[in-house]
Motif scaffolding. Structure first.
Motif, short mmCIF file in Angstrom:
data_model
loop_
_atom_site.label_atom_id
_atom_site.label_comp_id
_atom_site.label_asym_id
_atom_site.label_seq_id
_atom_site.Cartn_x
_atom_site.Cartn_y
_atom_site.Cartn_z
N ALA A 1 0.83 -1.20 0.00
CA ALA A 1 0.00 0.00 0.00
C ALA A 1 0.87 1.25 0.00
CB ALA A 1 -0.92 -0.01 1.22
N GLY B 1 2.46 6.01 -7.07
CA GLY B 1 1.34 6.93 -7.29
C GLY B 1 1.60 8.35 -6.89
N CYS C 1 -1.77 -3.01 -8.44
CA CYS C 1 -0.88 -3.86 -7.64
C CYS C 1 -1.62 -4.99 -6.94
CB CYS C 1 -0.11 -3.04 -6.61
SG CYS C 1 -1.12 -2.30 -5.33
N ALA D 1 2.79 1.65 -3.37
CA ALA D 1 1.91 1.97 -4.48
C ALA D 1 1.45 3.43 -4.41
CB ALA D 1 0.71 1.04 -4.49
N ILE D 2 1.12 3.89 -3.21
CA ILE D 2 0.60 5.25 -3.07
C ILE D 2 1.70 6.30 -3.17
CG2 ILE D 2 -0.57 6.87 -1.53
CD1 ILE D 2 -2.00 4.45 -0.30
N LEU E 1 -5.38 3.52 -6.31
CA LEU E 1 -4.70 2.26 -6.00
C LEU E 1 -5.68 1.15 -6.32
CD1 LEU E 1 -2.57 0.40 -4.85
CD2 LEU E 1 -3.26 1.09 -2.55
N GLY F 1 -3.90 0.89 2.85
CA GLY F 1 -3.85 2.15 2.13
C GLY F 1 -4.55 3.25 2.88
N VAL G 1 -8.29 3.33 -2.00
CA VAL G 1 -7.37 2.33 -1.45
C VAL G 1 -8.04 1.24 -0.64
CG1 VAL G 1 -5.46 3.96 -1.35
CG2 VAL G 1 -7.04 3.81 0.56
N THR H 1 -4.78 9.92 -7.43
CA THR H 1 -4.21 8.58 -7.61
C THR H 1 -5.25 7.52 -7.25
OG1 THR H 1 -2.05 9.41 -6.93
CG2 THR H 1 -2.32 7.03 -7.00
N ALA I 1 -5.02 8.34 -2.91
CA ALA I 1 -5.53 7.17 -3.64
C ALA I 1 -6.89 6.71 -3.15
CB ALA I 1 -4.54 6.02 -3.51
#
Length: 340
Positions: free
Chosen positions: A156, A164, A254, A159-160, A229, A174, A170, A227, A168
């Motif tokens: 998490a 990213g 992801c 990715a963020i 996710l 996240g 999420v 963003t 997000a």
């Protein structure tokens, strides 16, 4: 040692796939890059549902062990891709990286259950590049809670904030990571029973499946979100993620919760000025991962992060119940096996 041997792949119910043994041979270090770890808790991963059914994996999923990829089936007898525990044996190269016997560590996506026997056992081996020391604060946190943290947290966060570069839509980790950084969070779930838990974790908005449309997201964020996710599946990129993203924004792929692993990519998938990214914990080395994990453990110990990321705990011998909970999509977050 105690271990769950994948003796009957594809059997039903899930527990019938495994044989619980108390005399399985303890693994030995294949070379000096590895450590041997006495496992205390295992965070389960949805990829293990495929492994249980002996479904093929790609070379990419072997990560740093790609040179040991083999296309044949079945998987090695013991699956499992992450764990927390204590080092009981340390190779020379691992020791040169400051690992030592007695260290409390977390490991994830290190090839377990693919190139080597994995973590569904009392002991496992781990390459030092996929092993992270737990901070001193970890002594005040239960092993089962620690087991729910490592890979979900890093996936998490990476990715963020790496792929990213900010806010997000999420999942649970996240939500926690994004709110800790001051982001506005739109979370989503397919089940009404999970709405309140996402809100309790800090999500500003929670959309159920029927609401998860670009139009509804843009009612909340008129210019689109910075963003996304995307954890559900490839099919959601075209229908929801890209149209909901702001100009200049990023969609980070992801996760494959929907278990659709392949999709034809065409020009229609991308929208001008939106970026489609991926993030993986498999191959690259991320020095920041250990720092993020240490910071999160301290925040769990101090109460900044509540235990919203831990769904349920089962004994090692109850792996069938644990897999069934994941198979039914009943878990809000991480399902953990304890190995007392």
């Amino acid at each position: 040692m105690r271990a769950l041997v994948l003796s009957h792949p594809r059997s039903s119910p899930p527990g019938a796939c495994f044989t619980y043994q108390t005399d399985y041979p303890k693994p030995s270090l294949p070379n000096s890059d590895f450590v041997l770890v006495r496992i205390h808790a295992i965070g389960l991963n949805r990829a293990e549902l495929r492994a249980r059914n002996a479904e093929p994996v790609s070379p990419v999923e072997y990560g740093i062990s790609k040179n040991e990829y083999y296309p044949g089936l079945p998987c090695p007898p013991i699956i499992g891709e992450k764990f927390v525990g204590e080092i009981t044996e340390c190779g020379e190269n691992a020791a040169a990286r400051a690992f030592k016997i007695g260290d409390r560590v977390a490991g994830w996506m290190y090839g377990g259950g693919k190139a080597y026997d994995g973590s569904y056992a009392e002991y496992t081996i781990c390459h030092y590049r996929r092993c992270w020391k737990l901070p001193e604060a970890a002594k005040d946190v239960e092993w089962e809670v620690l087991g729910a943290m490592p890979m979900g947290l890093w996936t998490a966060y990476g990715a963020i904030f790496l792929a990213g570069e900010k806010k997000a839509r999420v999942g649970m980790w996240g939500v926690l990571a994004a709110k800790d950084k001051g982001c506005t969070v739109i979370a989503s779930t397919r089940q009404k029973s999970k709405v309140q838990k996402l809100k309790d974790a800090g999500a500003d908005y929670v959309l159920q499946e029927s609401e998860l449309t670009p139009e509804r997201i843009r009612q909340i964020a008129p210019n689109g979100v910075k963003t996304v996710l995307e954890l559900v599946g490839l099919e959601a990129i075209e229908s929801v993620a890209m149209p909901a993203t702001a100009r200049g924004g990023t969609v980070v792929k992801c996760g494959i919760l929907g278990r659709q692993w392949q999709r034809m990519v065409g020009a229609w998938l991308c929208i001008a000025t939106r970026k489609l990214m991926t993030f993986t914990t498999l191959e690259e080395d991320y020095e920041e991962a250990g720092k993020v994990l240490a910071d999160a453990v301290e925040k769990v110990r101090s109460g900044v992060y509540k235990e919203h990321f831990l769904d349920s705990v089962f004994d090692l011998s109850d792996v069938g119940k644990a897999h069934q909970r994941m198979e039914d999509c009943a878990a809000t977050e991480k399902v953990v096996l304890r190995v007392p």
